[in-house]
Design an enzyme around this catalytic site. Structure first.
Site, PDB file in Angstrom:
ATOM      1  N   ASP A 248    -132.324  40.137-109.528  1.00  0.00           N
ATOM      2  CA  ASP A 248    -132.236  39.622-110.887  1.00  0.00           C
ATOM      3  C   ASP A 248    -133.629  39.210-111.372  1.00  0.00           C
ATOM      4  O   ASP A 248    -134.384  38.555-110.649  1.00  0.00           O
ATOM      5  CB  ASP A 248    -131.296  38.406-110.877  1.00  0.00           C
ATOM      6  CG  ASP A 248    -130.968  37.912-112.269  1.00  0.00           C
ATOM      7  OD1 ASP A 248    -130.376  38.676-113.036  1.00  0.00           O
ATOM      8  OD2 ASP A 248    -131.308  36.756-112.581  1.00  0.00           O
TER       9      ASP A 248
ATOM     10  N   GLU B  82    -134.084  44.647-111.403  1.00  0.00           N
ATOM     11  CA  GLU B  82    -133.772  44.465-112.817  1.00  0.00           C
ATOM     12  C   GLU B  82    -135.095  44.045-113.442  1.00  0.00           C
ATOM     13  O   GLU B  82    -135.503  42.890-113.350  1.00  0.00           O
ATOM     14  CB  GLU B  82    -132.724  43.375-113.057  1.00  0.00           C
ATOM     15  CG  GLU B  82    -132.329  43.323-114.521  1.00  0.00           C
ATOM     16  CD  GLU B  82    -132.239  41.935-115.129  1.00  0.00           C
ATOM     17  OE1 GLU B  82    -131.742  41.830-116.259  1.00  0.00           O
ATOM     18  OE2 GLU B  82    -132.684  40.952-114.529  1.00  0.00           O
TER      19      GLU B  82
END
Ligand code: GLC
Length: 542
Positions: A220, A279
């Site tokens: 993330d 990401e």
């Protein structure tokens, strides 16, 4: 490189070496709280995912990516983690997680989990201790404020969700204290990756889940962990709108690559080719490719493709730029059309005209699955789900909805729980309700309603994934454009041709080959020719 091998029954015992399974894997994103609810509390959970694994096996995916299910106050759908090694009771237990991983492996499906290293929850023991002036303070970014009494934030950075990226603390004696940095919600304080304790902790967290058999991590905010030295002002407002188009002092700093290299070394100490997926909202395909250099991560989501409008020329430009950039570092490109943070592509392409959106979404899926590289599917796209654009404000939970001037705050519309059956209180999502209301017309879109229906979107995805596995020319490898008229994308691969008509009128194709699969009905044209309708994609054996 060999074609995608049949995944071993248990990747933890797979021989090491390089199958490169991830180079062309089809990976299905499960947004856990909205996938399947096993205990009727209205929120999806890990046993629910386990029970629905046969759906994924029948679809033919190679791996599943599970969004965070760790202990969390759920200020941002679990992306605010209070304990990285514990499962939140909302989603089940640690045993449930292990059972899910094992069952997926038995079905030949690998498992990727999320890791959230840019920030913790404000409820994480480190941050609680830091607020109490403990030595853990150095693991976050605390700064005195500006202004005469420190009443102004330390710099002009804005949270991605809107508002300042800083919140002022209160000292144990009740007086106003320093400010802390949070690039997302105030409940998500950013970690300070200059502190070695942070590195050591995440190494240990990665090992914890690798030891339980996960096949990789979706990282993330992989572009956010390192901030520019001195945290300089940006001097401009609406910074969230600059993400993905320019380098900001809090995103895509070169220093993040040192962390990813270290993580790659750690992943490589495990057998079975465990992967890291970034990401990373990078401003260009070239900057994104830096994340997938040979000694860094395996994949990075291609958001340039995701954000590209329905326009053949624009799509071709993005495809070329993506392939060139990742090709220059020897990495595969990773295609994605939807995820839990963006408006579903059916609605992006069709607006309120769901029929048009569905035609385009089906065509886009075939285009994406024909391109060289790996593909991420977002739960529900195989059912042709649209965005739910009319959720009442009272049910919304996206933290950015409650802050201004940041993201649009409308990420709940792509997170509405899946319909599995035409009946039941939540269309088979669970025995109770669902944490976000499902539109009534979704009964028609449920998995059971589409099962075995030849022209359904579910059967289209199944067929495409089957063909993709069977045809040696698909997956990893090369492609070549054929000359084509405006509005068409036409390319060939080994024994294979893909034609997308993104224009508004039908197009005649003379002798395109033997039809393998099409997103809409393809009619016979003159002679051996065919007519490809507007907003349609077809695969041909040549
Ligand atoms: C990522 C996640 C998103 C989350 C944010 C903060 O962008 O995909 O859902 O809100 O990070 O963790």
């Amino acid at each position: 490189m060999t074609r995608r091998p049949t995944p071993p029954t248990d990747p933890r015992t797979a021989p090491s070496g390089s199958s490169g399974w991830w180079r062309d894997a089809v990976i299905y994103q499960v947004y856990v709280r909205s996938f399947a609810d096993s205990n009727g509390d209205g929120v999806g959970d890990l046993p629910g995912v386990r029970e629905r694994l046969p759906h994924l096996a029948a679809l033919g995916v190679d791996a599943v990516w599970l969004t965070p299910f760790y202990a969390s106050p759920q200020a941002d759908g679990g992306y605010d983690v209070a304990d990285y090694r514990a499962v939140d009771p909302l989603f089940g237990t640690l045993d449930d997680a292990v059972e899910l991983i094992d069952r997926a492996h038995e079905l030949g499906i690998r498992v990727i989990v999320d890791v959230v290293p840019n920030h913790t929850s404000e409820q994480h023991p480190w941050f609680r201790a830091a607020l109490a002036q403990g030595p853990e303070r150095t693991r976050y970014h605390f700064r005195p404020g500006r202004g005469t009494d420190g009443e102004l934030p330390p710099n002009d950075w804005e949270s991605v969700f809107g508002g300042p990226a800083w919140t002022r603390t209160t000292r144990p004696d009740g007086t106003p204290g320093d400010w802390y940095l949070h690039l997302f919600a105030p409940q998500q304080p950013d970690l300070n990756w200059d502190d070695p304790a942070v590195h050591a902790e995440f190494d240990s967290v990665l090992r914890f889940w690798l030891d339980r058999g996960v096949d990789g991590f979706r990282i993330d905010v992989a572009h956010g962990m390192v901030k520019a030295a001195g945290m300089p002002d940006i001097g401009a407002r609406e910074q969230a709108k600059m993400i993905g188009s320019q380098v900001l002092p809090f995103f895509d700093q070169d220093g993040v690559h040192t962390i990813h290299r270290a993580w790659r070394r750690l992943l490589d100490t495990y057998d079975g080719e465990r992967i890291g997926v970034a990401e990373a909202w990078a401003p260009s395909a070239e900057r994104l490719a830096l994340y997938v250099r040979p000694d860094e991560l395996h994949q990075a989501f291609n958001f340039q493709f995701l954000t590209c409008p329905w326009d053949a020329a624009a799509m071709r430009t993005v495809i070329d730029a993506s392939l060139a950039a990742t090709g220059s570092v020897g990495a595969p490109t990773t295609w994605v059309l939807s995820n839990h943070d963006v408006v579903r592509h059916l609605t992006r392409y069709g607006g309120d005209d769901h029929a048009r959106g569905l035609r385009r979404a089906r065509a886009a899926a075939l285009l994406m699955l024909a391109l060289p590289g790996s593909t991420y599917l977002y739960q529900g796209e195989e059912l042709g789900l649209p965005e739910v654009s009319d959720l009442p404000d009272a049910v919304r939970q996206d933290p950015s909805f409650f802050r201004s001037d940041g993201q649009d705050g409308l990420r709940d519309g792509c997170r509405v729980p899946l319909p599995w059956t035409p009946e039941g209180p939540s269309y088979g999502f669970g025995d109770g309700g669902s944490w976000l209301p499902q539109p009534e017309e979704w009964k028609r879109l449920s998995a059971a309603a589409q099962q075995g229906v030849a022209d359904s979107t579910l059967e289209l995805y199944r067929k495409a994934l089957t063909v993709r596995k069977e045809l040696p020319g698909l997956g990893d490898g090369a492609m070549r454009w054929r000359p084509s008229a405006d509005g068409l994308l036409d390319f060939v691969r080994d024994g294979f041709r893909c034609t997308l008509n993104a224009g508004s009128a039908p197009v005649e194709l003379p002798s395109p080959g033997r039809l393998l699969v099409a997103s809409a009905e393809v009619a016979d044209g003159p002679g051996t020719g065919v007519v490809l309708p507007a907003d349609t994609c077809a695969w041909w054996a040549i």
